[in-house]
Motif scaffolding. Structure first.
Motif, PDB file in Angstrom:
ATOM      1  N   THR A  27      -4.784   1.505  -8.283  1.00 45.16           N
ATOM      2  CA  THR A  27      -4.974   2.505  -7.219  1.00 45.16           C
ATOM      3  C   THR A  27      -3.643   3.125  -6.817  1.00 45.16           C
ATOM      4  O   THR A  27      -3.523   4.341  -6.675  1.00 45.16           O
ATOM      5  N   ALA A  28      -2.635   2.283  -6.635  1.00 44.56           N
ATOM      6  CA  ALA A  28      -1.306   2.778  -6.251  1.00 44.56           C
ATOM      7  C   ALA A  28      -0.716   3.658  -7.344  1.00 44.56           C
ATOM      8  O   ALA A  28      -0.101   4.692  -7.056  1.00 44.56           O
ATOM      9  N   LEU A  29      -0.891   3.253  -8.603  1.00 47.21           N
ATOM     10  CA  LEU A  29      -0.383   4.076  -9.706  1.00 47.21           C
ATOM     11  C   LEU A  29      -1.047   5.447  -9.707  1.00 47.21           C
ATOM     12  O   LEU A  29      -0.383   6.465  -9.884  1.00 47.21           O
ATOM     13  N   ASN A  30      -2.362   5.456  -9.505  1.00 49.21           N
ATOM     14  CA  ASN A  30      -3.082   6.732  -9.498  1.00 49.21           C
ATOM     15  C   ASN A  30      -2.665   7.619  -8.345  1.00 49.21           C
ATOM     16  O   ASN A  30      -2.686   8.842  -8.462  1.00 49.21           O
ATOM     17  N   ARG A  33       5.567  -3.758  -7.699  1.00 49.88           N
ATOM     18  CA  ARG A  33       6.224  -4.661  -6.740  1.00 49.88           C
ATOM     19  C   ARG A  33       5.375  -4.903  -5.500  1.00 49.88           C
ATOM     20  O   ARG A  33       5.338  -5.992  -4.959  1.00 49.88           O
ATOM     21  N   THR A  34       4.725  -3.861  -5.039  1.00 49.23           N
ATOM     22  CA  THR A  34       3.969  -3.945  -3.793  1.00 49.23           C
ATOM     23  C   THR A  34       2.628  -4.653  -3.966  1.00 49.23           C
ATOM     24  O   THR A  34       2.206  -5.388  -3.086  1.00 49.23           O
ATOM     25  N   HIS A  35       1.953  -4.454  -5.094  1.00 48.28           N
ATOM     26  CA  HIS A  35       0.570  -4.885  -5.222  1.00 48.28           C
ATOM     27  C   HIS A  35       0.295  -5.978  -6.253  1.00 48.28           C
ATOM     28  O   HIS A  35      -0.797  -6.556  -6.230  1.00 48.28           O
ATOM     29  N   PHE A  36       1.191  -6.249  -7.158  1.00 50.76           N
ATOM     30  CA  PHE A  36       0.940  -7.264  -8.182  1.00 50.76           C
ATOM     31  C   PHE A  36       0.841  -8.627  -7.525  1.00 50.76           C
ATOM     32  O   PHE A  36       1.613  -8.917  -6.614  1.00 50.76           O
ATOM     33  N   PRO A  37      -0.079  -9.464  -7.876  1.00 46.53           N
ATOM     34  CA  PRO A  37      -0.939  -9.491  -9.066  1.00 46.53           C
ATOM     35  C   PRO A  37      -2.319  -8.857  -8.887  1.00 46.53           C
ATOM     36  O   PRO A  37      -3.171  -8.983  -9.770  1.00 46.53           O
ATOM     37  N   ASP A  38      -2.571  -8.163  -7.809  1.00 46.35           N
ATOM     38  CA  ASP A  38      -3.862  -7.502  -7.604  1.00 46.35           C
ATOM     39  C   ASP A  38      -3.907  -6.245  -8.473  1.00 46.35           C
ATOM     40  O   ASP A  38      -3.445  -5.177  -8.072  1.00 46.35           O
ATOM     41  N   SER A  50       2.137   7.268  -8.308  1.00 44.42           N
ATOM     42  CA  SER A  50       2.794   7.676  -9.550  1.00 44.42           C
ATOM     43  C   SER A  50       2.496   9.118  -9.904  1.00 44.42           C
ATOM     44  O   SER A  50       3.368   9.845 -10.378  1.00 44.42           O
ATOM     45  N   VAL A  51       1.272   9.541  -9.664  1.00 49.78           N
ATOM     46  CA  VAL A  51       0.925  10.942  -9.923  1.00 49.78           C
ATOM     47  C   VAL A  51       1.723  11.859  -9.005  1.00 49.78           C
ATOM     48  O   VAL A  51       2.237  12.893  -9.426  1.00 49.78           O
ATOM     49  N   ALA A  52       1.863  11.450  -7.751  1.00 47.85           N
ATOM     50  CA  ALA A  52       2.649  12.251  -6.801  1.00 47.85           C
ATOM     51  C   ALA A  52       4.115  12.330  -7.242  1.00 47.85           C
ATOM     52  O   ALA A  52       4.739  13.392  -7.157  1.00 47.85           O
ATOM     53  N   ILE A  53       4.661  11.221  -7.713  1.00 47.21           N
ATOM     54  CA  ILE A  53       6.051  11.207  -8.188  1.00 47.21           C
ATOM     55  C   ILE A  53       6.203  12.130  -9.399  1.00 47.21           C
ATOM     56  O   ILE A  53       7.137  12.934  -9.468  1.00 47.21           O
TER      57      ILE A  53
END
Length: 76
Positions: A32-35, A21-26, A38-41
């Motif tokens: 980067t956000a997933l890494n 939601r925050t970064h798409f379509p980049d 998402s890892v933190a979550i």
């Protein structure tokens, strides 16, 4: 035979939704956000699961209590 035991959690969109939601379509920013996020979550959910979750085991490891449609679902 040992009883079936489930351990873990389902997270689904909790893992990736904010990054998309925050970064798409980049796509590079999404990655980067997933890494990072998402890892933190996942780490947080894993820690919480290890600390507080109880193992699940079926109440009826044999199906002799299931006599008609719906018996199994009603048991839970």
């Amino acid at each position: 035979m040992a009883p079936l035991v489930a351990r873990g959690f389902l997270a689904g969109r909790t893992i990736w939704l904010n990054a998309v939601r925050t970064h798409f379509p980049d796509l590079a920013a999404v990655s980067t956000a997933l890494n990072k996020e998402s890892v933190a979550i996942l780490n947080s959910l894993s820690k919480l699961t290890k600390e507080r979750a109880h193992s699940w085991a079926p109440r009826f490891p044999k199906f002799d209590h299931v006599r008609q449609e719906g018996d199994f679902a009603r048991a839970y």
